[in-house]
Design a protein around this motif. Structure first.
Motif, PDB file in Angstrom:
ATOM      1  N   SER A  99     -30.895   9.474  94.592  1.00 51.57           N
ATOM      2  CA  SER A  99     -30.798   8.118  95.136  1.00 51.57           C
ATOM      3  C   SER A  99     -30.731   7.116  93.988  1.00 51.57           C
ATOM      4  O   SER A  99     -31.081   7.417  92.849  1.00 51.57           O
ATOM      5  N   ASN A 118     -35.640  10.190  88.489  1.00 53.29           N
ATOM      6  CA  ASN A 118     -34.615   9.836  87.503  1.00 53.29           C
ATOM      7  C   ASN A 118     -35.082   8.567  86.798  1.00 53.29           C
ATOM      8  O   ASN A 118     -35.259   7.531  87.437  1.00 53.29           O
ATOM      9  N   VAL A 160     -34.347   5.577  84.770  1.00 57.32           N
ATOM     10  CA  VAL A 160     -33.156   4.770  84.478  1.00 57.32           C
ATOM     11  C   VAL A 160     -33.488   3.805  83.347  1.00 57.32           C
ATOM     12  O   VAL A 160     -34.519   3.140  83.386  1.00 57.32           O
ATOM     13  N   SER A 161     -32.611   3.732  82.349  1.00 53.18           N
ATOM     14  CA  SER A 161     -32.933   2.855  81.216  1.00 53.18           C
ATOM     15  C   SER A 161     -32.334   1.462  81.336  1.00 53.18           C
ATOM     16  O   SER A 161     -32.740   0.555  80.612  1.00 53.18           O
ATOM     17  N   GLY A 162     -31.363   1.297  82.231  1.00 50.52           N
ATOM     18  CA  GLY A 162     -30.845  -0.049  82.498  1.00 50.52           C
ATOM     19  C   GLY A 162     -29.569  -0.365  81.732  1.00 50.52           C
ATOM     20  O   GLY A 162     -29.429  -0.034  80.569  1.00 50.52           O
ATOM     21  N   TRP A 163     -28.639  -1.005  82.439  1.00 56.57           N
ATOM     22  CA  TRP A 163     -27.369  -1.451  81.839  1.00 56.57           C
ATOM     23  C   TRP A 163     -26.993  -2.838  82.359  1.00 56.57           C
ATOM     24  O   TRP A 163     -26.128  -3.492  81.814  1.00 56.57           O
ATOM     25  N   SER A 223     -25.266   8.471  77.862  1.00 58.62           N
ATOM     26  CA  SER A 223     -24.364   9.242  76.996  1.00 58.62           C
ATOM     27  C   SER A 223     -24.573   8.849  75.543  1.00 58.62           C
ATOM     28  O   SER A 223     -24.136   9.555  74.640  1.00 58.62           O
ATOM     29  N   SER A 224     -25.194   7.709  75.292  1.00 60.80           N
ATOM     30  CA  SER A 224     -25.325   7.181  73.936  1.00 60.80           C
ATOM     31  C   SER A 224     -26.216   8.082  73.083  1.00 60.80           C
ATOM     32  O   SER A 224     -26.892   8.974  73.598  1.00 60.80           O
ATOM     33  N   ALA A 276     -29.705   7.935  74.284  1.00 57.75           N
ATOM     34  CA  ALA A 276     -29.887   8.683  75.541  1.00 57.75           C
ATOM     35  C   ALA A 276     -29.969  10.176  75.258  1.00 57.75           C
ATOM     36  O   ALA A 276     -30.807  10.900  75.802  1.00 57.75           O
ATOM     37  N   PHE A 334     -28.364  13.660  82.778  1.00 51.52           N
ATOM     38  CA  PHE A 334     -27.184  13.373  83.591  1.00 51.52           C
ATOM     39  C   PHE A 334     -26.207  12.585  82.745  1.00 51.52           C
ATOM     40  O   PHE A 334     -26.613  11.621  82.094  1.00 51.52           O
ATOM     41  N   THR A 335     -24.940  12.936  82.809  1.00 51.99           N
ATOM     42  CA  THR A 335     -23.993  12.094  82.103  1.00 51.99           C
ATOM     43  C   THR A 335     -22.837  11.683  82.997  1.00 51.99           C
ATOM     44  O   THR A 335     -22.603  12.299  84.039  1.00 51.99           O
ATOM     45  N   ASN A 336     -22.128  10.638  82.576  1.00 50.38           N
ATOM     46  CA  ASN A 336     -20.968  10.161  83.334  1.00 50.38           C
ATOM     47  C   ASN A 336     -19.886  11.230  83.353  1.00 50.38           C
ATOM     48  O   ASN A 336     -19.894  12.150  82.524  1.00 50.38           O
ATOM     49  N   ALA A 346     -24.232  -1.577  78.046  1.00 50.24           N
ATOM     50  CA  ALA A 346     -24.704  -0.186  77.944  1.00 50.24           C
ATOM     51  C   ALA A 346     -24.188   0.390  76.623  1.00 50.24           C
ATOM     52  O   ALA A 346     -24.415  -0.184  75.567  1.00 50.24           O
ATOM     53  N   GLY A 347     -23.503   1.542  76.691  1.00 49.83           N
ATOM     54  CA  GLY A 347     -23.097   2.265  75.478  1.00 49.83           C
ATOM     55  C   GLY A 347     -22.482   1.409  74.390  1.00 49.83           C
ATOM     56  O   GLY A 347     -22.804   1.558  73.212  1.00 49.83           O
ATOM     57  N   TRP A 390     -19.474   4.438  79.435  1.00 49.75           N
ATOM     58  CA  TRP A 390     -18.500   3.373  79.677  1.00 49.75           C
ATOM     59  C   TRP A 390     -17.915   2.750  78.404  1.00 49.75           C
ATOM     60  O   TRP A 390     -17.106   1.849  78.493  1.00 49.75           O
ATOM     61  N   ASN A 445     -19.394   5.707  87.810  1.00 52.00           N
ATOM     62  CA  ASN A 445     -19.825   6.547  86.686  1.00 52.00           C
ATOM     63  C   ASN A 445     -18.711   7.470  86.181  1.00 52.00           C
ATOM     64  O   ASN A 445     -18.939   8.646  85.892  1.00 52.00           O
TER      65      ASN A 445
HETATM   66  C1  LIG Z   1     -26.048  10.061  86.890  1.00 53.93           C
HETATM   67  C2  LIG Z   1     -26.542   8.709  86.508  1.00 53.93           C
HETATM   68  C3  LIG Z   1     -27.334   8.006  87.423  1.00 53.93           C
HETATM   69  C4  LIG Z   1     -27.766   6.719  87.142  1.00 53.93           C
HETATM   70  N1  LIG Z   1     -28.472   6.014  88.076  1.00 53.93           N
HETATM   71  C5  LIG Z   1     -28.765   4.720  87.866  1.00 53.93           C
HETATM   72  C6  LIG Z   1     -29.383   3.916  88.879  1.00 53.93           C
HETATM   73  O1  LIG Z   1     -29.689   4.380  89.979  1.00 53.93           O
HETATM   74  N2  LIG Z   1     -29.623   2.610  88.603  1.00 53.93           N
HETATM   75  C7  LIG Z   1     -29.286   2.033  87.397  1.00 53.93           C
HETATM   76  O2  LIG Z   1     -29.505   0.844  87.219  1.00 53.93           O
HETATM   77  N3  LIG Z   1     -28.728   2.786  86.404  1.00 53.93           N
HETATM   78  C8  LIG Z   1     -28.452   4.094  86.615  1.00 53.93           C
HETATM   79  N4  LIG Z   1     -27.869   4.848  85.612  1.00 53.93           N
HETATM   80  C9  LIG Z   1     -27.671   4.223  84.284  1.00 53.93           C
HETATM   81  C10 LIG Z   1     -28.491   4.885  83.173  1.00 53.93           C
HETATM   82  O3  LIG Z   1     -29.845   4.934  83.440  1.00 53.93           O
HETATM   83  C11 LIG Z   1     -28.268   4.199  81.830  1.00 53.93           C
HETATM   84  O4  LIG Z   1     -28.753   2.889  81.868  1.00 53.93           O
HETATM   85  C12 LIG Z   1     -26.820   4.130  81.486  1.00 53.93           C
HETATM   86  O5  LIG Z   1     -26.239   5.364  81.705  1.00 53.93           O
HETATM   87  C13 LIG Z   1     -26.605   3.674  80.028  1.00 53.93           C
HETATM   88  O6  LIG Z   1     -26.162   4.737  79.244  1.00 53.93           O
HETATM   89  P1  LIG Z   1     -25.816   4.623  77.697  1.00 53.93           P
HETATM   90  O7  LIG Z   1     -27.077   4.498  76.963  1.00 53.93           O
HETATM   91  O8  LIG Z   1     -25.067   5.867  77.380  1.00 53.93           O
HETATM   92  O9  LIG Z   1     -24.948   3.455  77.577  1.00 53.93           O
HETATM   93  C14 LIG Z   1     -27.427   6.139  85.886  1.00 53.93           C
HETATM   94  C15 LIG Z   1     -26.651   6.868  84.966  1.00 53.93           C
HETATM   95  C16 LIG Z   1     -26.206   8.132  85.259  1.00 53.93           C
HETATM   96  C17 LIG Z   1     -25.364   8.883  84.254  1.00 53.93           C
END
Ligand SMILES: Cc1cc2nc3c(=O)[nH]c(=O)nc-3n(C[C@H](O)[C@H](O)[C@H](O)COP(=O)(O)O)c2cc1C
Length: 362
Positions: free
Chosen positions: A52, A116, A118-121, A190-191, A194, A206-208, A276-277, A287, A299
């Motif tokens: 979710s 999960n 989430v680190s935020g973007w 993906s960074s 991360a 999890f990755t994109n 984000a990335g 991204w 994603n």
């Molecule tokens: C499979 C997956 C699920 C994610 N779910 C959420 C989410 O529910 N809410 C959210 O704000 N970010 C979500 N993210 C974003 C990540 O937590 C993270 O902020 C983002 O991928 C930044 O990645 P980076 O450090 O590679 O740029 C998700 C990312 C992935 C890959």
């Protein structure tokens, strides 16, 4: 290649608008009745996990959003086998609240909740809800401490922790969660930051969506670092699945999604995800290299290319498994119908191909 069967998860549509930023017709609803039925279809179809989403504000189509932890609990209550991964954002949550809330849900659902982190973007979201926006790598440093604290609270009595973001003194959570050693901890990204977090503290990364080569490069990098840390991490890859009886039909659906994309929303999303990335020190990650077409799926799910006939998709899934993927996180246009179709047509072919490969290796 792993001797374990590859696992399948689906994105829970708990926010409105589905998983593509497009005006194409989508027979998917974000409401609870639709989602309960979908969860039941998915577990019967052979999906082991549902993920979710956490969102606090609208953005690029997701006008309405149900909160992830409470929604996950409702789906767990409506199912018997499915594991539901609740998303949590450090900042609004602190580790003790998350640990307590998830331990209770774990007990109430016979050990089926996961999380999960989430680190935020989405900077606009943080600003809207009055949360401090940290730099890219600081967000991961906080998430890493969050996960260390979660694990400590879940597994130890008299837990004491001295971090920069979180501090605990002699804290004993009672009762502890049911799952041992603790509910599974997922993270996305993906960074570099991360990947380093995955290689040290997360159970799952999890990755994109990406090409097989792109995914292999990430996995090799993470697994080498994890081995040096004496840590094991499993890998999940996002894919937007378009499975149809013919390849032409599947490709036509993709073309229609893109032709009906909402350009203003896609471009605004593309602008926002630069936080984000692309804002990481190495300028890589989620991204950072996404094109307009990639961004139509939140994603980068088209890039994984699970678009075609059941046979083509099954072969591509097994190719992903061969480079180290443990789980496919799937999104669909019309979730209920397509999850059922996937379970009926694609999954048995995947299991056949896996069995053949194992027999050959033996
Ligand atoms: C499979 C997956 C699920 C994610 N779910 C959420 C989410 O529910 N809410 C959210 O704000 N970010 C979500 N993210 C974003 C990540 O937590 C993270 O902020 C983002 O991928 C930044 O990645 P980076 O450090 O590679 O740029 C998700 C990312 C992935 C890959």
């Amino acid at each position: 290649m792993s001797t374990e069967n590859i696992k399948f998860a689906y994105w829970v549509p708990n926010v409105s608008g589905g998983l593509v930023v497009s005006n194409i017709e989508q027979r998917t609803s974000w409401d609870i009745d639709y989602n309960r039925k979908l969860a039941q279809i998915a577990e019967n179809a052979g999906f082991e996990y549902a993920l979710s989403q956490i969102r606090f504000t609208a953005g690029y189509g997701a006008e309405f959003q149900h909160e992830s932890v409470s929604f996950s609990h409702a789906l767990l209550a409506a199912t018997t086998k499915l594991k539901v991964i609740a998303a949590i954002l450090p900042g609004p949550w602190n580790p003790v609240l998350a640990a307590k809330q998830l331990a209770t849900i774990d007990i109430l659902t016979e050990g089926r909740v996961a999380v999960n982190i989430v680190s935020g973007w989405f900077r606009g979201e943080f600003t809207a809800i009055g949360e401090h926006w940290l730099d890219h790598d600081e967000r991961y440093r906080r998430s890493k401490e969050f996960i260390e604290a979660l694990k400590g609270i879940w597994t130890q009595d008299n837990f004491t922790y001295r971090g920069d973001f979180y501090r605990f003194s002699n804290y004993s959570l009672k009762p502890k969660p049911l799952q041992q050693p603790h509910p599974e901890i997922f993270q996305g990204g993906s960074s570099r930051a991360a990947r380093d977090m995955a290689a040290s503290v997360s159970d799952w990364y999890f990755t994109n969506g990406n090409t097989v080569e792109g995914i292999k490069a990430q996995i090799d990098d993470i697994r080498a670092k994890a081995a040096a840390n004496n840590h094991q991490v499993k890998i999940g890859v996002n894919a937007f699945v378009i499975a149809r009886d013919t390849e032409e039909e599947a490709k036509a659906v993709l073309a229609e999604i893109i032709a009906k994309a909402n350009p203003d929303a896609v471009n605004a999303f593309g602008h926002e995800v630069k936080n984000a990335g692309a804002s990481s020190p190495e300028k890589e990650g989620n991204w950072a290299k996404s094109t307009f077409e990639d961004l139509v799926q939140y994603n980068d799910g088209f890039k994984t290319n699970l678009i075609g006939t059941p046979q083509q998709i099954a072969e591509r899934i097994v190719a992903l498994k061969a480079v180290g993927v443990d789980l496919i996180l799937s999104g669909f246009l019309h979730f209920q119908e397509e999850v059922a179709y996937f379970g009926e047509k694609v999954l048995p072919l995947v299991r056949e191909l896996e069995a053949k490969k194992l027999a050959k290796a033996a």
